[in-house]
Design an enzyme around this catalytic site. Sequence first.
Site, PDB file in Angstrom:
ATOM      1  N   GLU A 168       0.874  -1.160   0.000  1.00  0.00           N
ATOM      2  CA  GLU A 168       0.000   0.000   0.000  1.00  0.00           C
ATOM      3  C   GLU A 168       0.919   1.220   0.000  1.00  0.00           C
ATOM      4  OE1 GLU A 168      -2.802   0.005   3.225  1.00  0.00           O
ATOM      5  OE2 GLU A 168      -3.474   2.026   2.710  1.00  0.00           O
ATOM      6  N   ARG A 170       4.624 -12.721   9.833  1.00  0.00           N
ATOM      7  CA  ARG A 170       5.317 -11.485   9.530  1.00  0.00           C
ATOM      8  C   ARG A 170       6.603 -11.408  10.338  1.00  0.00           C
ATOM      9  NH1 ARG A 170       3.182  -6.233   9.520  1.00  0.00           N
ATOM     10  NH2 ARG A 170       1.424  -7.008   8.383  1.00  0.00           N
ATOM     11  N   LYS A 184       4.130   0.847   9.437  1.00  0.00           N
ATOM     12  CA  LYS A 184       4.302   2.115   8.742  1.00  0.00           C
ATOM     13  C   LYS A 184       3.651   3.260   9.520  1.00  0.00           C
ATOM     14  CE  LYS A 184       2.934   0.154   4.932  1.00  0.00           C
ATOM     15  NZ  LYS A 184       2.420  -0.111   3.590  1.00  0.00           N
TER      16      LYS A 184
HETATM   17  P1  ATP Z   1       2.437  -2.129   7.976  1.00  0.00           P
HETATM   18  O1  ATP Z   1       1.618  -2.732   9.067  1.00  0.00           O
HETATM   19  O2  ATP Z   1       3.872  -1.975   8.290  1.00  0.00           O
HETATM   20  O3  ATP Z   1       1.834  -0.893   7.403  1.00  0.00           O
HETATM   21  P2  ATP Z   1       1.252  -3.578   5.888  1.00  0.00           P
HETATM   22  O4  ATP Z   1       1.078  -5.039   5.902  1.00  0.00           O
HETATM   23  O5  ATP Z   1       0.062  -2.735   6.099  1.00  0.00           O
HETATM   24  O6  ATP Z   1       2.428  -3.218   6.863  1.00  0.00           O
HETATM   25  P3  ATP Z   1       1.492  -3.368   3.085  1.00  0.00           P
HETATM   26  O7  ATP Z   1       2.035  -2.260   2.281  1.00  0.00           O
HETATM   27  O8  ATP Z   1       0.051  -3.646   3.034  1.00  0.00           O
HETATM   28  O9  ATP Z   1       1.943  -3.092   4.576  1.00  0.00           O
HETATM   29  O10 ATP Z   1       2.333  -4.698   2.828  1.00  0.00           O
HETATM   30  C1  ATP Z   1       2.756  -5.174   1.582  1.00  0.00           C
HETATM   31  C2  ATP Z   1       3.123  -6.616   1.747  1.00  0.00           C
HETATM   32  O11 ATP Z   1       4.198  -6.762   2.669  1.00  0.00           O
HETATM   33  C3  ATP Z   1       1.962  -7.423   2.269  1.00  0.00           C
HETATM   34  O12 ATP Z   1       1.872  -8.624   1.555  1.00  0.00           O
HETATM   35  C4  ATP Z   1       2.318  -7.657   3.713  1.00  0.00           C
HETATM   36  O13 ATP Z   1       1.751  -8.836   4.199  1.00  0.00           O
HETATM   37  C5  ATP Z   1       3.851  -7.697   3.671  1.00  0.00           C
HETATM   38  N1  ATP Z   1       4.414  -7.306   4.952  1.00  0.00           N
HETATM   39  C6  ATP Z   1       4.200  -6.162   5.626  1.00  0.00           C
HETATM   40  N2  ATP Z   1       4.847  -6.162   6.803  1.00  0.00           N
HETATM   41  C7  ATP Z   1       5.506  -7.342   6.876  1.00  0.00           C
HETATM   42  C8  ATP Z   1       6.354  -7.952   7.846  1.00  0.00           C
HETATM   43  N3  ATP Z   1       6.657  -7.345   8.975  1.00  0.00           N
HETATM   44  N4  ATP Z   1       6.848  -9.184   7.572  1.00  0.00           N
HETATM   45  C9  ATP Z   1       6.555  -9.795   6.417  1.00  0.00           C
HETATM   46  N5  ATP Z   1       5.761  -9.288   5.471  1.00  0.00           N
HETATM   47  C10 ATP Z   1       5.232  -8.074   5.688  1.00  0.00           C
HETATM   48 MG    MG Z   2      -1.601  -2.731   4.901  1.00  0.00          MG
END
Ligand code: ATP
Ligand code: MG
Length: 560
Positions: free
Chosen positions: A41, A265, A275
């Site tokens: 995102e 994760r 983020k």
């Molecule tokens: P955050 O909570 O940090 O905002 P998010 O999952 O909302 O993370 P996205 O941009 O939606 O962030 O994530 C893109 C991809 O990266 C998704 O497939 C997500 O599952 C993966 N991802 C995000 N954080 C992690 C993590 N800590 N470990 C492994 N994969 C991750």
């Molecule tokens: Mg997300």
Amino acid sequence: MSEITKESTEEKSRNFIEQIIEEDLRTGKHGGRVLTRFPPEPNGYLHIGHAKSICLNFGVAQRYGGATNLRFDDTNPVTEDTEYVDSIKNDVQWLGFQWVNEFYASDYFDHLYEFAIKLINKGLAYVDESTSEQMATMKGTPTEPGTNSPYRDRSVEENLDLFVRMKNGEFAEGTHILRAKIDMVSSNMIMRDPIIYRIKFAHHHRTGDKWCIYPMYDFAHGQSDSIEEITHSICTLEFIPHRELYDWCIENLEIFPSKQYEFARLNLTYTVMSKRKLLQLVQEGYVTGWDDPRMPTISGLRRRGFTPESIREFCDRIGVARRDNLIDVSLLEFCIREHLNKVAARRMVVVGPLKVVITNFPEGKVEICHSENNPEDPEGGMREVPFSREIYVEQDDFMEVPSKKYFRLAPGQMVRLKSAYIIRCDEVVKDEEGKVTSLLCSYIENSKSGNDTSGINVKGTLHWVSAAQALPVEIRQYDRLFKVEDVAAAEGDFKDHINPDSLQVITGYAEPVLKEADVGEKFQFMRKGYFCLDADSTPEKLVFNRTVGLKDTWGKVAAK
Ligand code: ATP
Ligand code: MG
């Protein structure tokens, strides 16, 4: 070998995702095709957790002759920005991966709208006008079933009419939503008539003001996978409860059967990884920006001096877990230290200078010594290091009353100056208060490194710089940004646990060849650690970030 390393070497051969893919290839599912996607995102910069996901998605595709799409999951117009899009593309490429297609979930808005119409036509979606409080009450709880909304049995015609009017901007935000008609008594709360479209009068970074209704994550993600014909949609564990809805949508829309698989994760000690929290650190000035070298973002790690190789190696070593865990950040430090040991040129920098006068060396003479750039790299070559009558060594490398096994400088004691001569400390010069201000030493003429015929054996070798040629440089020594191991589990606000001493700025005296360093270039400052030249440098003042110290704390942790 430590437990962790053993485990990951076994896993390295085939993680559970790879096992699934191999089985699919064996049974000929998707005609032997493997297509994954990385779906960030664009609401912030990528962090090391994303790197794990990138390495996994691109890694399995590479391994099985497949490919990976980069898809911006930009269905929420409020938080997204093109600045983030650019940084994400840059970071993925820097990590060493290339996508086949660059897609945006927002490109599918027309498609998704048609999908919603299709569900309405099948009697599987309805427009609800309940307030959010009413909706919450009707939703039930994990232990109590939900109840049907009074709007649940509207006719298809009425739903179509209302949904089109939602799209046309006739209703205010929050007054109408589109819900899938599934099961208000499902044991999976997500299946209790989930919201699939909501009204939002917001400008979107790509579609502008074309839309005032936006699909929810659950009505965009699986459908986007399906539109792209993704074979393996890999996401993190929190999406397990969403899988049922993912499958329901695909089945009822009768579209390409993408499948979702979940892994744990990545969480790191002394680190926050969301983020939203990272954005707070930036906005509230706890750090200088998304690329502050203390941030766990890819851009922060890059500026700190991490290499793509070290990050990939780290992701490889931690393996792909099916249960949440907390990885020790010292493993990440171990990986960069290992890589830099192989590739970083050695340089001498003195941070707490003590002047040494070589009394038997002619005044004004500068002698060039040659020093190996990297003993680990046979092709690393040599560099020139000037030697003269006045040099600096570290204050810590002198003891007036040495303890027993102290092999550095002390009255009457001899040491080797790295790549130069053996010197002996003849006299200690002090000021009125008795503080040592300099040492008077003599050098052994036939002891030059590479041509030593002195026959003298010394135990200590010190780094040093010639005083007249030394460059004063700024050194930024970073420590962990948080004081507690498990920041997410710690009590109170995460910002209560910020380490106030995470940055120390000191001055170092560097050998002159460092003048030619390029921004981002990495070095081992001998006996100090690994450093890289920061973009804040000017021709007048070089700035170095300490990437990591020399001491391996991971080895100790792993050996426990
Ligand atoms: P955050 O909570 O940090 O905002 P998010 O999952 O909302 O993370 P996205 O941009 O939606 O962030 O994530 C893109 C991809 O990266 C998704 O497939 C997500 O599952 C993966 N991802 C995000 N954080 C992690 C993590 N800590 N470990 C492994 N994969 C991750
Ligand atoms: Mg997300």
